[in-house]
Design a protein around this motif. Structure first.
Motif, PDB file in Angstrom:
ATOM      1  N   VAL A   1       0.347  10.538  -5.806  1.00 55.84           N
ATOM      2  CA  VAL A   1       0.253  10.551  -4.453  1.00 55.84           C
ATOM      3  C   VAL A   1       1.340  11.308  -3.872  1.00 55.84           C
ATOM      4  CG1 VAL A   1       0.167   9.148  -2.079  1.00 55.84           C
ATOM      5  CG2 VAL A   1      -0.703   8.020  -4.357  1.00 55.84           C
TER       6      VAL A   1
ATOM      7  N   ASP B   1       0.668  -1.286   0.197  1.00 57.30           N
ATOM      8  CA  ASP B   1       0.098  -0.127   0.122  1.00 57.30           C
ATOM      9  C   ASP B   1       0.957   1.168   0.048  1.00 57.30           C
ATOM     10  OD1 ASP B   1       1.028   0.402   2.656  1.00 57.30           O
ATOM     11  OD2 ASP B   1      -0.896  -0.069   3.609  1.00 57.30           O
ATOM     12  N   ASP B   2       0.289   2.457  -0.133  1.00 60.13           N
ATOM     13  CA  ASP B   2       0.824   3.582  -0.188  1.00 60.13           C
ATOM     14  C   ASP B   2       1.896   3.925   0.990  1.00 60.13           C
ATOM     15  OD1 ASP B   2      -0.303   4.026  -2.632  1.00 60.13           O
ATOM     16  OD2 ASP B   2      -1.730   5.516  -2.001  1.00 60.13           O
TER      17      ASP B   2
ATOM     18  N   ILE C   1       4.203   9.953  -1.753  1.00 60.12           N
ATOM     19  CA  ILE C   1       5.243   9.256  -2.537  1.00 60.12           C
ATOM     20  C   ILE C   1       5.907  10.110  -3.166  1.00 60.12           C
ATOM     21  CG2 ILE C   1       5.569   7.480  -4.268  1.00 60.12           C
ATOM     22  CD1 ILE C   1       3.064   5.966  -3.384  1.00 60.12           C
TER      23      ILE C   1
ATOM     24  N   LYS D   1       4.803   1.925   0.616  1.00 58.93           N
ATOM     25  CA  LYS D   1       5.736   2.436  -0.742  1.00 58.93           C
ATOM     26  C   LYS D   1       6.273   3.852  -0.017  1.00 58.93           C
ATOM     27  CE  LYS D   1       2.974   1.347  -4.772  1.00 58.93           C
ATOM     28  NZ  LYS D   1       1.576   0.841  -4.611  1.00 58.93           N
TER      29      LYS D   1
ATOM     30  N   SER E   1       4.619  10.414  -9.005  1.00 57.08           N
ATOM     31  CA  SER E   1       3.413   9.676  -8.582  1.00 57.08           C
ATOM     32  C   SER E   1       2.158  10.789  -8.169  1.00 57.08           C
ATOM     33  CB  SER E   1       3.667   8.906  -7.275  1.00 57.08           C
ATOM     34  OG  SER E   1       2.606   8.575  -6.570  1.00 57.08           O
TER      35      SER E   1
END
Lengths: 470, 372
Positions: free
Chosen positions: B330, B299-300, B333, B303, B328
């Protein structure tokens, strides 16, 4: 007319009497639960050496978010006091919510702030941010100041959350005095519960007439002002008895806006503070709890009975009236916004106990009391009151209130005993005799007015002027 | 007698006439009044008794402190054995048969010990034993009340009562988590040799708070022999694995790297995250490939941890991978990747500068912040 009066009398004889008994019974349960929780807390935490947390590289990281609006006179002292809290892994995020005075300039000058490049992760929408400031001094690298357009306390807190880099966020009122070890004591429950803790609150106490030096409370005194003194008793009852009991059964519906530590991840997932209500602290808790239930995640909300935060209580009728009016509106708004929870077994204790209690006791109680008073006056005017019976009923309620207030004072005496002088203790006890006749009717009036203002669509916070600490 | 019977008849008659609800209210009123009086008496007597005890304790504490001060002064000047004998004699003149005075003495010696180190602390321990105060600690350890038991454990640790170690060992597996943690820490503290065997048998979870206490203790005392904490990384108790990962990191036990790579696939996300962190801190180049492989599967939050670890390792082999992560959607990230590239020094910074030219506004802001 006679039939109508008969019906009213019957309603009061039957419904109100048993309603009052039910409320009294709920208070007895609350008193027992809080005693149980207090004992458990003291047993668990008395041998705790908080230095372990202070020196550990594995201590959770905390972002303290302090929204400030027109706080020019005290802001520098308050921020200094926040920067010297007993904790290692934390940052202080001060949000200047479009102050009209020199709050920002004071901060810039005192802490050698400069505007910096900063990429904001806007997870919660807020009014626009004008700039982010950091200190040029290495010693102040944990301080971040956000300058934004005015959007109210909830909006300022949301802006702080967007900028906060740590996992836990401590939301506070910039004008409160935080005990130096408050963060240590609030962080601990996040580490020593077997389920995920999403929020923790501490006891807020009244600082009026207490001695304060450089943003730190150095000596506790009973307030000189009678109105503030009544609030001491009221806060003790609310925090040491009410919230502690709800914490015992994981049924807390509110963590005071003056001091609350939250799991940032859940706050963001729940959508942050709502700007649509004046009771944003209660509303956020309900939404966070709903989120956890919706995703079937086990969780806990906890309350620490230790006095961790000191606030200046309103010392005059106008300011107190505005505050209580806002609290009533906030409660009603939150209850209405989340009415789907009421008696919904999906939400467990929240749906079946806490929410109904707030609706049926905290909100409905004052309304029924007010209606009762009007009817009593009418019946007196019509000569339909049986004085002996009425006196027994009133005496019953009065004696019960005295028992609850005395119990509260005993809890305080057996736990943290902040009022060390015997004279203060007696003053506090005497207040419990006077409270039902002097303070309670005032609170009742403001609560009714708050409900009325809600119906007429009033949304304002109301100006909260303070005298400042001694 | 007549008046009494008249009053009783009157009251009974009055009660009989009351409607049921008022009758009930009347009894509740009486109960509340009685309760109120009792609570009031309790409140006032509690405060009075506490004030009396404070005054009483102040008197005896002053006497104890005086003898203790003389002992501390004598210790440096006179023959230690003689000084100890004299002090014990002086204390024996106090009415130590009274339990509260013995308790005050017990607390004072422990308090002094807390504030002294080295030779002075050793002498205070001798005094404690000579006065047979350790029997009070033992008594506390056997108490049924858990708070007293915990106090006893803490005091045994403070006074280094190694003779009580077998009693404490029995408490390591206690059902009460508070007793368990204090017993574990004290047991390690008193037995600096082979004191970790309980980790193998422990089924109860070690809460994060307890891990923190154990960590602080283990990392601050001088252990006679430091075990390889990777031994317990295969434990079925996740909290034991978690604690050992933290210890592996603290003591820089690099030999655990292979086991750490295996833990990247542990079912508990918390352990995966911690293993990634430790690999990053170890700058474990050989873990880079495994970390990159795991990236697509997690999951994030993990990551972000992986990118952070790659930024710490900064071997230069992952520049393209990190550059991809900068774009990304996100935020966390992308931001972590920007920082990871910056950690690579000049090669990473030059890649960031190139990326800046084509990047969207938010990425540009991130790069500006990181390179500022």
């Amino acid at each position: 007319m006679k039939i109508l009066i008969d019906y009213i009398q019957l309603f009061f004889q039957e419904f109100i009497f048993y309603y009052a008994l039910a409320v009294m019974f709920s208070y007895v349960i609350i008193a027992l639960l809080s005693a149980w929780e207090m004992r458990r807390y003291l047993h668990k935490n008395t041998p705790t050496d908080y230095r372990n947390l202070l020196v550990s590289e594995f201590a959770p990281s905390v972002s303290i978010i302090a929204p400030a609006y027109n706080e020019e006179p005290n802001i520098v002292d308050n921020v200094r006091s926040l920067l010297s809290l007993h904790y290692n892994n934390y940052e202080v995020v001060v949000v200047n919510d479009g102050s009209k005075d020199d709050t920002l300039r004071q901060l810039i000058m005192a802490f050698e702030l400069v505007k910096v490049d900063f990429a904001i992760n806007t997870r919660i929408k807020t009014e626009s941010v004008r700039g982010i400031y950091r200190s040029e001094s290495k010693a102040l690298e944990r301080l971040v100041v956000i300058d934004k357009e005015n959007g109210g306390k909830a909006d300022a807190l949301n802006a702080g959350i967007n900028v906060a880099k740590n996992d836990l966020i401590l939301c506070i009122d910039a004008d409160c005095i935080i005990e130096p070890d408050a963060v240590l004591k609030l962080v601990k429950p996040f580490m020593d519960e077997p389920v995920r803790v999403i929020g923790a609150g501490g006891v807020v106490r009244i600082a009026n007439s207490c001695e304060v030096q450089h943003g730190r409370l150095v000596k506790v005194h009973m307030p000189d002002n009678l109105l503030s003194r009544f609030q001491v008793l009221e806060y003790l009852r609310g925090f040491l008895m009410g919230r502690l009991a709800w914490s015992r059964i994981n049924g807390l519906l509110i963590v005071s806006g003056a001091l609350g530590l939250f799991d940032k991840d859940i706050v963001i997932k729940a959508g942050g503070y709502s700007t649509k209500t004046v009771g944003e602290d209660m509303e956020l808790i309900i939404r966070m709890r709903k989120y956890m239930h919706k995703h079937k995640l086990p969780y806990k909300l906890v309350y620490t009975p230790e006095p961790l935060c000191w606030t200046e209580a309103p010392a005059n009728l106008n300011v107190l009236g505005r505050q209580r009016n806002r609290w009533s509106r906030g409660t009603l708004e939150s209850l209405l916004m989340h009415r789907d929870i009421l008696f919904n077994p999906k939400y467990g204790t929240l749906g079946m106990l806490s929410f109904p209690y707030w609706l049926l006791v905290e909100w409905l109680g004052p309304i029924l009391e007010f209606i009762g008073l009007i009817i009593l006056v009418t019946l007196v005017a019509l000569g339909l009151v049986h004085w002996t019976y009425s006196l027994i009923l009133f005496a019953m309620v009065y004696a019960f209130v005295l028992v609850i207030s005395t119990l509260t004072i005993i809890y305080e005496e057996l736990s943290y005993r902040q009022y060390t002088s015997g004279r203060d203790l007696i003053k506090l006890w005497i207040l419990s005799f006077l409270e039902p006749f002097i303070y309670h009717p005032l609170i009742l009036y403001w609560e009714i007015k708050g409900n009325f203002d809600f119906l007429t669509g009033k949304k304002a916070w109301g100006k909260m002027s303070r005298n400042g600490f001694r | 007698m007549e008046t009494f019977s008249f009053n009783a008849t009157f009251i009974l008659g009055f009660l009989d006439e009351l409607p049921p609800r008022v009758y009930l209210a009347f009894w509740i009123l009486l109960i509340c009044l009685a309760l109120f009086c009792l609570l009031g008496i309790f409140l006032i007597s509690k405060r009075m008794i506490s004030n009396y005890m404070q005054r009483r304790d102040r008197y005896w504490n002053a006497q104890i402190v005086e003898i203790m001060t003389q002992f501390m002064v004598r210790m440096d000047n006179a023959d230690p054995a003689d000084s100890l004998r004299k002090t014990v004699h002086e204390f024996e003149q106090l009415p130590l048969k009274k339990a509260y005075i013995k308790q005050l003495l017990y607390k004072q010696v422990i308090n002094y010990h807390r504030n002294f180190t080295g030779n002075s602390a050793d002498k205070l321990r001798d005094l404690f034993r000579k006065l047979k105060l350790d029997s009070l600690t033992e008594h506390k350890l056997k108490s049924w009340d858990s708070s007293t038991k915990i106090a006893g454990i803490l005091e045994a640790a403070e006074m280094q009562l190694e003779n009580l170690s077998p009693v404490i060992e029995r408490l390591i597996y206690s059902k009460s988590s508070e007793i368990r943690i204090e017993a574990q820490t004290t047991y390690i503290y008193l037995n600096k040799h082979h004191s970790f065997h309980f980790l193998k048998e422990l089924n109860e979870p070690i809460l994060e708070w307890h891990q923190l206490i154990l960590l602080n203790l283990i990392t601050h005392i001088k252990l006679k022999e430091l075990p390889l904490f990777s031994t317990w990384l295969n434990s079925s108790n996740s909290s034991v694995v978690e604690l050992c990962l933290k210890l592996v990191l603290h003591f820089q036990q690099f030999e655990a790297q292979d086991k750490l790579i295996q833990l990247l696939e542990h079912p508990d996300v918390k352990i995966q995250s911690l293993a990634i962190k430790v690999l990053g801190e170890f700058e474990a180049v050989k873990a880079e490939e495994s970390l990159e492989k795991r990236y697509a599967l997690v999951d994030d939050k993990l990551k972000v941890d992986i990118i952070h670890a790659l930024g710490r390792i900064a071997s230069g082999k992952q520049l393209n991978f990190l550059l991809e992560a900068v774009n990304s959607p996100v935020f966390e990230i992308a931001f972590e990747a920007t920082q990871a590239l910056q950690n690579h020094g000049e090669p990473g910074i030059s890649e960031l500068r190139k990326a800046y030219l084509l990047a969207p506004t938010i990425t540009k802001e991130m790069i500006e912040q990181v390179l500022a």
